[in-house]
Design an enzyme around this catalytic site. Structure first.
Site, PDB file in Angstrom:
ATOM      1  CB  SER A  85      -0.909  -0.004   1.237  1.00  0.00           C
ATOM      2  OG  SER A  85      -1.618   1.205   1.357  1.00  0.00           O
ATOM      3  CE  LYS A 164      -1.592  -3.564  -4.736  1.00  0.00           C
ATOM      4  NZ  LYS A 164      -1.359  -2.267  -4.096  1.00  0.00           N
ATOM      5  CB  SER A 233      -4.653  -1.749  -1.506  1.00  0.00           C
ATOM      6  OG  SER A 233      -3.610  -0.922  -1.951  1.00  0.00           O
ATOM      7  NE  ARG A 328      -1.925   7.192   1.522  1.00  0.00           N
ATOM      8  CZ  ARG A 328      -2.254   7.198   0.242  1.00  0.00           C
ATOM      9  NH1 ARG A 328      -3.205   6.395  -0.197  1.00  0.00           N
ATOM     10  NH2 ARG A 328      -1.652   8.011  -0.622  1.00  0.00           N
TER      11      ARG A 328
END
Length: 369
Positions: A85, A164, A233, A328
């Site tokens: 990530s 993913k 992600s 984030r």
């Protein structure tokens, strides 16, 4: 009685190609490379389409592990689930979290539920399938396979599902067009959100959090449909979904436990505290007499309605910095302050991963027994 033991190791890195910490643990005998099932990493890239730190990190890890396993780097990537990530804005610190799994002997008798892990892959997707029902359906199937691999039969024992997933590039869009098919979007950046969202809805469908009648047009529109444990992600380095299920099982003899909560928005400190409490931890410092924090995994996004608790935010209107980078940094700072460490796994883009503007937060702790 034969059972599984799951290990978790958080390893600091000085760059996306740094494998020294992992190799030191292998060299000392702390980690058996043959037992590595999955590696999750935070790298210091931008987290966008052109974030090559993710692929660089995977390449470095596969190259380093290949001689340890007697495999080619390509075979290592097929054997171990790698989820990188990108984006360590603010106080977030680049690191790896290595999960191992091995068979052990344990005396028969009652046992509490401990950390377990399972892995599965979907088939490769066509570009026109990303962000649509095919990705939802195939992800749901893979989640169920990963649950079985982890030894989980009750969806309530699933606490975090890390995926993913692929994204679109101009070449992939052109390939679909050449077959007479249209992709869900022609924007590579927008495709990341569609892929994340469809993958999260696949988790929700597999766990019974939503019905199975999800339609293509629900992705990125029906934000009332979401999973409380999904973390997805997007990356350019693959065309299938890698699914990692983390949960609890009585068949695990691990010294680790896991719990989770759901953040309602980006400043939901109470949910982070609840997740810490679910594994017997409080606020920083991260350890008490019989347990210590290993890592926290969370999703973050800028609320799509442009506000947080009635006050306007500008993350979606900033043309200098992506909203996922803002999110984030904000959520990472909140969690770091409560946990007492910036080495936490916070991933941006939480479409259908928790309520709109929020997201799941899971905590793993090591018990002294």
């Amino acid at each position: 009685m034969r059972t599984t033991s799951v290990g978790v190791f958080r390893i600091a890195t000085i760059g996306p190609g740094d494998v020294s910490g992992l190799m030191n643990l292998i060299g000392s005998g702390t980690i058996d490379p043959r037992s590595i099932l999955a590696i999750l990493g935070k790298t210091e890239g931008n987290g966008g389409v052109n974030d090559f730190t993710r692929e660089y990190a995977v390449s470095a890890l596969c190259t380093a592990l290949a001689p340890q396993l007697g495999l080619s780097p390509e075979a290592v990537e097929q054997r171990i689930a790698f989820v990188m990530s990108g984006g360590t804005e603010g106080v977030l610190s680049p690191h790896l979290t290595v999960f191992t799994r091995s068979k052990v002997e344990r005396p028969a008798g009652p046992s509490d539920k401990r950390l377990c892990i399972g892995m599965a892959h979907t088939r490769d997707f066509l570009p026109e399938e990303l962000g649509r029902s095919a990705q939802i359906t195939e992800t749901a199937k893979a989640v169920q396979v990963a649950m079985t691999d982890a030894g989980i039969t009750d969806p309530a024992d699933v606490h975090f599902v890390q995926i993913k997933c692929p994204l679109l590039t101009s070449e992939r869009v052109a390939a679909a067009n050449a077959r007479g098919n249209k992709t869900v979007t022609t924007s590579a950046y927008s495709s990341m959100a569609y892929s994340r969202g469809a993958s999260a809805l696949g988790v929700a469908a597999a766990l019974g959090e939503i019905g199975s009648d999800v339609r293509d047009e629900d992705v990125l529109r029906r934000y009332d449909l979401f999973s409380k444990v999904a973390s997805t992600s997007s990356g350019i380095e693959l065309m299938h979904n890698v699914v990692i299920v983390l949960g609890k099982s009585t068949s695990s003899a691990s010294e680790f436990v896991i719990g989770h909560a759901v953040m309602e928005d980006a400043i939901d400190a109470a949910a982070v505290v609840s997740a810490l409490n679910s594994v017997g931890l409080g606020l920083a410092p991260q350890s008490i007499a019989d347990r210590e924090l290993v890592n926290i995994f969370a999703k973050a996004e800028a609320s799509p309605d442009g506000s947080v608790r009635g006050f306007r935010h500008t993350m979606l209107e900033d043309t200098d910095i992506s909203s996922t980078r803002h999110a984030r940094a904000a959520v990472g700072g909140l969690i770091a302050g409560l946990a007492g460490t910036g080495a936490v796994y916070v991933s941006g883009g939480a479409e259908h991963q928790g309520p709109a503007g929020g997201g799941p937060v899971a905590v793993i702790a090591r018990l002294s027994d």
